[in-house]
Motif scaffolding. Structure first.
Motif, mmCIF file in Angstrom:
data_model
loop_
_atom_site.group_PDB
_atom_site.id
_atom_site.type_symbol
_atom_site.label_atom_id
_atom_site.label_comp_id
_atom_site.label_asym_id
_atom_site.label_seq_id
_atom_site.Cartn_x
_atom_site.Cartn_y
_atom_site.Cartn_z
ATOM 1 N N GLU A 64 -7.108 -2.034 -19.751
ATOM 2 C CA GLU A 64 -5.775 -1.939 -18.870
ATOM 3 C C GLU A 64 -5.136 -3.186 -18.916
ATOM 4 O OE1 GLU A 64 -9.218 -2.540 -15.838
ATOM 5 O OE2 GLU A 64 -8.979 -1.127 -17.886
ATOM 6 N N ARG A 65 -5.844 -4.239 -19.187
ATOM 7 C CA ARG A 65 -5.658 -5.671 -19.393
ATOM 8 C C ARG A 65 -4.548 -6.070 -20.559
ATOM 9 N NH1 ARG A 65 -7.573 -8.188 -15.059
ATOM 10 N NH2 ARG A 65 -7.116 -10.341 -15.957
ATOM 11 N N VAL A 66 -4.553 -5.085 -21.436
ATOM 12 C CA VAL A 66 -3.926 -5.396 -22.690
ATOM 13 C C VAL A 66 -3.060 -4.444 -23.162
ATOM 14 C CG1 VAL A 66 -5.514 -7.182 -23.675
ATOM 15 C CG2 VAL A 66 -5.909 -4.390 -24.121
ATOM 16 N N LEU A 67 -2.792 -3.235 -22.225
ATOM 17 C CA LEU A 67 -1.908 -2.352 -22.488
ATOM 18 C C LEU A 67 -0.586 -2.419 -23.388
ATOM 19 C CD1 LEU A 67 -2.497 0.190 -19.663
ATOM 20 C CD2 LEU A 67 -3.367 0.492 -21.873
ATOM 21 N N ARG A 68 0.198 -3.491 -22.749
ATOM 22 C CA ARG A 68 1.449 -3.692 -23.449
ATOM 23 C C ARG A 68 1.300 -4.042 -24.907
ATOM 24 N NH1 ARG A 68 3.836 -8.755 -24.176
ATOM 25 N NH2 ARG A 68 2.178 -9.818 -22.825
ATOM 26 N N GLN A 69 0.217 -4.814 -25.526
ATOM 27 C CA GLN A 69 0.150 -4.916 -26.986
ATOM 28 C C GLN A 69 0.131 -3.674 -27.685
ATOM 29 O OE1 GLN A 69 -3.216 -7.383 -27.753
ATOM 30 N NE2 GLN A 69 -2.936 -8.577 -25.990
ATOM 31 N N PHE A 70 -0.109 -2.605 -26.977
ATOM 32 C CA PHE A 70 -0.130 -1.393 -27.736
ATOM 33 C C PHE A 70 1.136 -0.276 -27.313
ATOM 34 C CE2 PHE A 70 -4.485 -2.627 -27.431
ATOM 35 C CZ PHE A 70 -5.006 -2.547 -28.889
ATOM 36 N N TYR A 72 2.405 0.476 -24.141
ATOM 37 C CA TYR A 72 2.157 1.039 -23.013
ATOM 38 C C TYR A 72 2.674 0.214 -21.924
ATOM 39 C CZ TYR A 72 -0.476 4.493 -25.393
ATOM 40 O OH TYR A 72 -1.159 5.582 -26.210
ATOM 41 N N ILE A 73 3.376 0.729 -20.910
ATOM 42 C CA ILE A 73 3.604 -0.053 -19.557
ATOM 43 C C ILE A 73 2.432 -0.551 -18.943
ATOM 44 C CG2 ILE A 73 4.533 0.290 -17.395
ATOM 45 C CD1 ILE A 73 6.411 2.493 -18.532
ATOM 46 N N GLN A 74 2.360 -1.859 -18.885
ATOM 47 C CA GLN A 74 1.158 -2.423 -18.086
ATOM 48 C C GLN A 74 1.519 -2.977 -16.632
ATOM 49 O OE1 GLN A 74 -0.773 -5.402 -20.622
ATOM 50 N NE2 GLN A 74 -1.776 -6.381 -18.970
ATOM 51 N N THR A 75 0.783 -2.363 -15.799
ATOM 52 C CA THR A 75 0.784 -2.822 -14.487
ATOM 53 C C THR A 75 -0.040 -4.055 -14.113
ATOM 54 O OG1 THR A 75 -0.885 -1.305 -13.800
ATOM 55 C CG2 THR A 75 1.513 -0.898 -13.667
ATOM 56 N N ILE A 76 -0.110 -4.547 -13.000
ATOM 57 C CA ILE A 76 -1.037 -5.616 -12.616
ATOM 58 C C ILE A 76 -2.254 -5.007 -12.789
ATOM 59 C CG2 ILE A 76 -1.638 -7.236 -10.995
ATOM 60 C CD1 ILE A 76 1.233 -7.345 -10.059
ATOM 61 N N PRO A 77 -3.198 -5.656 -13.486
ATOM 62 C CA PRO A 77 -4.533 -4.924 -13.751
ATOM 63 C C PRO A 77 -5.267 -5.409 -12.406
ATOM 64 C CG PRO A 77 -4.484 -6.876 -15.287
ATOM 65 C CD PRO A 77 -2.784 -6.657 -14.566
ATOM 66 N N PRO A 78 -6.410 -4.506 -12.337
ATOM 67 C CA PRO A 78 -7.245 -5.076 -11.188
ATOM 68 C C PRO A 78 -8.271 -6.176 -11.662
ATOM 69 C CG PRO A 78 -8.177 -3.009 -12.269
ATOM 70 C CD PRO A 78 -6.955 -3.400 -12.855
ATOM 71 N N GLN A 79 -8.734 -6.915 -10.509
ATOM 72 C CA GLN A 79 -9.614 -7.926 -10.970
ATOM 73 C C GLN A 79 -10.695 -7.533 -12.043
ATOM 74 O OE1 GLN A 79 -8.892 -11.013 -9.830
ATOM 75 N NE2 GLN A 79 -10.708 -11.983 -10.285
ATOM 76 N N PRO A 80 -10.888 -8.248 -12.926
ATOM 77 C CA PRO A 80 -12.168 -7.832 -13.827
ATOM 78 C C PRO A 80 -13.406 -7.991 -13.102
ATOM 79 C CG PRO A 80 -11.120 -10.002 -14.491
ATOM 80 C CD PRO A 80 -10.452 -9.507 -13.407
ATOM 81 N N PHE A 81 -14.174 -6.688 -13.497
ATOM 82 C CA PHE A 81 -15.632 -6.578 -12.860
ATOM 83 C C PHE A 81 -16.517 -7.409 -13.880
ATOM 84 C CE2 PHE A 81 -19.800 -4.587 -13.394
ATOM 85 C CZ PHE A 81 -20.311 -4.802 -11.985
#
Length: 90
Positions: A64-70, A72-81
Motif C-alpha cells: 500500500e506504500r507504492v500503489l501510485r506507481q501501479f 492506483y489511488i494511494q491514500t496515506i499509508p499506515p505506519q509500517p510494521f
C-alpha cells in the motif's frame, strides 16, 4: 589514490544532484507502469500487507506504500510494521 576516487565520487554526486534540480515536471515519468497494466494485472495476493518469513528472516511487506506507481489511488499509508528482531525473543 583513495582520495582521488573519493573526489571523483563527490564530483559525480554533485553532477547528478544538479541534473535532478534542473528537472521539470514534464521531464518525469510519474506513472511508469501504466502501459503495462493490461499485460501484468495486479494479482489479489499482492494486496497482502504484513510480514513475510523465510527461515529465520522476517521482513515487512507493505504494497500500500507504492500503489501510485501501479496506477492506483494511494491514500496515506499506515505506519509500517517492523517485526521484532529474533534476538529479542531470547
Amino acid at each position: 589514490m583513495r582520495q582521488l576516487a573519493s573526489q571523483a565520487t563527490t564530483d559525480r554526486l554533485q553532477s547528478v544532484r544538479e541534473r535532478l534540480d534542473r528537472l521539470q515536471s514534464l521531464d518525469v515519468c510519474w506513472e511508469p507502469y501504466v502501459d503495462h497494466q493490461a499485460e501484468h494485472p495486479f494479482p489479489d495476493i499482492a494486496w497482502y500487507s504484513g510480514c513475510i518469513k523465510c527461515g529465520l528472516v522476517v521482513e515487512p511487506y507493505h504494497p500500500e506504500r507504492v500503489l501510485r506507481q501501479f496506477g492506483y489511488i494511494q491514500t496515506i499509508p499506515p505506519q509500517p510494521f517492523t517485526p521484532p528482531r529474533p534476538d529479542s525473543f531470547y
